[in-house]
Design a protein around this motif. Structure first.
Motif, PDB file in Angstrom:
ATOM      1  N   ASP A 187      22.143  -7.342  56.650  1.00  0.00           N
ATOM      2  CA  ASP A 187      22.821  -8.502  57.212  1.00  0.00           C
ATOM      3  C   ASP A 187      23.840  -9.016  56.187  1.00  0.00           C
ATOM      4  N   GLY A 188      25.051  -9.229  56.647  1.00  0.00           N
ATOM      5  CA  GLY A 188      26.088  -9.742  55.749  1.00  0.00           C
ATOM      6  C   GLY A 188      26.849  -8.671  54.995  1.00  0.00           C
ATOM      7  N   PHE A 189      26.635  -7.399  55.338  1.00  0.00           N
ATOM      8  CA  PHE A 189      27.329  -6.332  54.619  1.00  0.00           C
ATOM      9  C   PHE A 189      28.839  -6.369  54.874  1.00  0.00           C
ATOM     10  N   SER A 190      29.237  -6.703  56.102  1.00  0.00           N
ATOM     11  CA  SER A 190      30.674  -6.781  56.409  1.00  0.00           C
ATOM     12  C   SER A 190      31.361  -7.826  55.543  1.00  0.00           C
ATOM     13  N   THR A 191      30.686  -8.956  55.349  1.00  0.00           N
ATOM     14  CA  THR A 191      31.246 -10.005  54.485  1.00  0.00           C
ATOM     15  C   THR A 191      31.347  -9.515  53.047  1.00  0.00           C
ATOM     16  N   LEU A 192      30.322  -8.785  52.605  1.00  0.00           N
ATOM     17  CA  LEU A 192      30.346  -8.236  51.253  1.00  0.00           C
ATOM     18  C   LEU A 192      31.547  -7.315  51.067  1.00  0.00           C
ATOM     19  N   VAL A 193      31.808  -6.464  52.061  1.00  0.00           N
ATOM     20  CA  VAL A 193      32.934  -5.535  51.981  1.00  0.00           C
ATOM     21  C   VAL A 193      34.260  -6.273  51.872  1.00  0.00           C
ATOM     22  N   GLY A 260      22.040 -10.654  42.685  1.00  0.00           N
ATOM     23  CA  GLY A 260      22.719 -11.708  43.433  1.00  0.00           C
ATOM     24  C   GLY A 260      23.428 -11.210  44.672  1.00  0.00           C
ATOM     25  N   ILE A 261      22.871 -10.203  45.331  1.00  0.00           N
ATOM     26  CA  ILE A 261      23.478  -9.638  46.537  1.00  0.00           C
ATOM     27  C   ILE A 261      23.002 -10.426  47.755  1.00  0.00           C
ATOM     28  N   ARG A 262      23.912 -10.951  48.528  1.00  0.00           N
ATOM     29  CA  ARG A 262      23.546 -11.729  49.716  1.00  0.00           C
ATOM     30  C   ARG A 262      23.545 -10.849  50.960  1.00  0.00           C
ATOM     31  N   CYS A 263      22.702  -9.853  50.929  1.00  0.00           N
ATOM     32  CA  CYS A 263      22.581  -8.928  52.056  1.00  0.00           C
ATOM     33  C   CYS A 263      21.114  -8.636  52.333  1.00  0.00           C
ATOM     34  N   PRO A 264      20.405  -9.540  52.994  1.00  0.00           N
ATOM     35  CA  PRO A 264      19.007  -9.244  53.329  1.00  0.00           C
ATOM     36  C   PRO A 264      18.918  -8.063  54.284  1.00  0.00           C
ATOM     37  N   MET A 265      17.835  -7.340  54.177  1.00  0.00           N
ATOM     38  CA  MET A 265      17.640  -6.165  55.028  1.00  0.00           C
ATOM     39  C   MET A 265      16.825  -6.522  56.256  1.00  0.00           C
ATOM     40  N   ASN A 266      17.258  -6.046  57.400  1.00  0.00           N
ATOM     41  CA  ASN A 266      16.503  -6.218  58.638  1.00  0.00           C
ATOM     42  C   ASN A 266      15.947  -4.857  59.035  1.00  0.00           C
TER      43      ASN A 266
END
Length: 346
Positions: A187-193, A260-266
């Motif tokens: 979740d949030g990987f697109s924002t990370l990119v 500090g990665i804001r990408c929790p895994m679902n």
């Protein structure tokens, strides 16, 4: 004096291995080669064959008959394709050659024209194919294995062009049942990119790739395919499945907090079957678990979450996970989910 023995020889080779292997860390390369050797040895043994000598990423294997070697070769090619669906040109592909002739067996080495010929034919064998020399073709039971003539080739060390044949491999749809299908997504990987450097994105993807591979090795899982930050895995045992996804969640959570990665895994888990044809897989159950992952991603969490369907929960009754599974209500994103019970692991 060592005596010559008429021997059926198989030579295997992995396509484009030099470039592929250069990109792998030593530990991953060692694991891949060990797994590949075990695979070739297992399939060969099922047809009374045995590895005589490894050679790089390939093997010299002997069989009691050409037909046994041909059936083993067909099994190797089919199993290798089915184990890597959806990977396209990135998948591992073998080329296999079968020859027959008088061979000197000496301290694990094979010496003879049939050995030399196998190496020469290997050079012209395309990936995913099984080629045979003329002598091997003549000894083959044509009622069991279909073949076709390829051509006659001029090869080094042989005065006349050598005739080469190929095995006409038949492909049938296989039904793979009793599978615990796991879909993971960040979740949030697109924002990370969009907001992070290329190095940061690569670090996340590399960590995820290694973690998924290790979990599959340690818990007897299969990585069916991956796309970006999402993976689809399968397991055969409910307990191993839950242990695997919990380990995956814990390791990813630790990495996320440390860096500090804001990408929790679902993570979504569903039990079902799928169909495999060549390197393609498809089924309603693959669609279901995809919808479950998509629907549960909208639930408030902020951390890695694991969800299972009712089909999985029923197989966990009496296990430590049973009491930790809490039913949840989700807004179905598709009619496919209308009759699906979903539980969150707490």
């Amino acid at each position: 004096m060592m005596a010559l023995r008429t021997t059926v020889i198989m030579k295997t080779d992995i396509r484009g291995s030099t470039v592929r292997f250069r990109a792998l860390p030593a530990v991953d390369l060692d694991a891949l080669l060990t797994e590949h050797r075990a695979f070739v040895s297992r399939v060969a043994a099922a047809h009374d064959g045995r590895i005589v000598k490894p050679e790089g990423d390939g093997f010299w294997v002997v069989f009691p008959s050409v037909t046994a070697g041909a059936l083993a070769a067909m099994s190797m090619q089919e199993e290798l394709r089915l184990a890597q669906p959806g990977k396209g040109d990135d998948r591992l592909a073998m080329r296999i050659v079968l020859t027959l002739g008088d061979v000197l067996h000496q301290e694990g080495a094979l010496v003879g024209d049939a050995v030399v010929l196998a190496a020469r034919i290997e050079d012209i064998t395309p990936p995913d194919e099984v080629y045979l020399s003329a002598t091997a073709w003549l000894a083959l039971n044509q009622a069991e294995v279909r073949t076709s003539f390829v051509d006659a080739f001029a090869v080094k060390g042989f005065p006349e062009p050598v005739s080469v044949y190929r095995i006409e491999q038949t492909h049938h749809t296989r039904i793979i049942t009793g599978q615990y299908i796991v879909v993971t997504d960040l979740d949030g990987f697109s924002t990370l990119v969009e907001t992070s450097s290329m190095e940061a994105v690569e670090k996340v993807l590399n960590r995820l790739y290694k973690l998924v591979g290790r979990v599959c090795r340690e818990f007897s899982g299969t990585n069916l395919f991956g796309a970006g930050d999402a993976y689809t895995l399968t397991f055969l045992d409910p307990g191993l499945t839950m242990a695997a996804v919990e380990h995956l969640a814990e390791e990813w959570g630790a990495f996320k907090r440390r860096d500090g990665i804001r990408c929790p895994m679902n993570i979504a888990v569903h039990k079902g079957k799928f169909y495999a044809f060549r390197s393609f897989i498809y089924s309603t159950d693959l669609i279901v678990v995809g919808y479950v992952e998509n629907a549960t991603r909208r639930l408030p969490s902020g951390d890695t979450s694991i969800f299972v369907t009712g089909q999985v929960r029923r197989d966990l009754v009496g296990t430590p996970w049973d009491e930790r599974l809490q039913p949840i209500d989700v807004q179905p994103t598709s009619p496919v989910l209308a009759e699906i019970e979903i539980y969150r692991l707490c």
